[in-house]
Write a protein that holds these residues in place. Structure first.
Motif, mmCIF file in Angstrom:
data_model
loop_
_atom_site.group_PDB
_atom_site.id
_atom_site.type_symbol
_atom_site.label_atom_id
_atom_site.label_comp_id
_atom_site.label_asym_id
_atom_site.label_seq_id
_atom_site.Cartn_x
_atom_site.Cartn_y
_atom_site.Cartn_z
ATOM 1 N N THR A 49 0.836 -1.189 0.000
ATOM 2 C CA THR A 49 0.000 0.000 0.000
ATOM 3 C C THR A 49 0.874 1.243 0.000
ATOM 4 O OG1 THR A 49 -1.717 1.208 1.234
ATOM 5 C CG2 THR A 49 -0.170 -0.084 2.534
ATOM 6 N N GLY A 54 -2.258 1.827 6.554
ATOM 7 C CA GLY A 54 -2.786 0.622 5.903
ATOM 8 C C GLY A 54 -1.826 -0.540 6.075
ATOM 9 N N THR A 95 -7.887 3.301 -0.548
ATOM 10 C CA THR A 95 -6.937 2.673 0.377
ATOM 11 C C THR A 95 -5.533 2.614 -0.214
ATOM 12 O OG1 THR A 95 -7.378 0.440 -0.436
ATOM 13 C CG2 THR A 95 -8.755 1.239 1.391
#
Length: 141
Positions: A49, A54, A95
């Motif tokens: 990520t 995250g 995300t």
């Protein structure tokens, strides 16, 4: 390496991988390991990520007894949006979650990030358990 959609670069990073594995600078992370969420599945991709928190969530949920770690990773090949969270669950990719069939190289480690509380971690584990109970909630490998 690039993540392209319609010829446009989607994210330049930096990129992070959360785990409990004790790794070193220069180590390569590769696909072919069991999923943290579906232990019966061997993953065809390595996941990462562009959001430190995250990666912190992934580290907290990772299997193993080691301490949570966030590694800064360098890509060695093309990558794509993680279909397990993009569009399927969240429109677009808020995300900033990605995956690659190519290895990623560890180039650093983050030691300071916002860690989950015990209650938050338990809530995430319960959410994952509920997903596993849903026959329509398959992981896209």
């Amino acid at each position: 390496m690039e993540n392209k959609k319609d010829g446009q670069i989607q994210d330049n990073g930096p990129f992070y991988h959360g785990t409990k594995a004790d790794l070193k600078i220069g180590d390569l992370l590769t696909a072919g390991f069991k999923s943290n969420y579906y232990s019966e599945i061997t993953m065809n991709h390595i996941y990462f990520t562009a959001l430190q928190n995250g990666a912190g969530l992934a580290a907290a949920l990772a299997k193993g007894d080691g301490r949570e770690r966030i590694y800064i990773v360098e890509l060695t090949g093309e990558f794509e949006n993680d279909p397990n969270v993009t569009d399927k669950k969240f429109p677009g990719n808020p995300t900033r979650s990605y995956r690659s069939t190519k290895p990623v190289r560890i180039v650093g480690e983050i030691t300071d990030w916002i860690r989950l509380t015990d209650e938050e971690l338990q809530n995430w584990r319960e959410r994952i358990a509920k997903l596993r109970e849903n026959p329509d909630a398959e992981i896209i490998n």
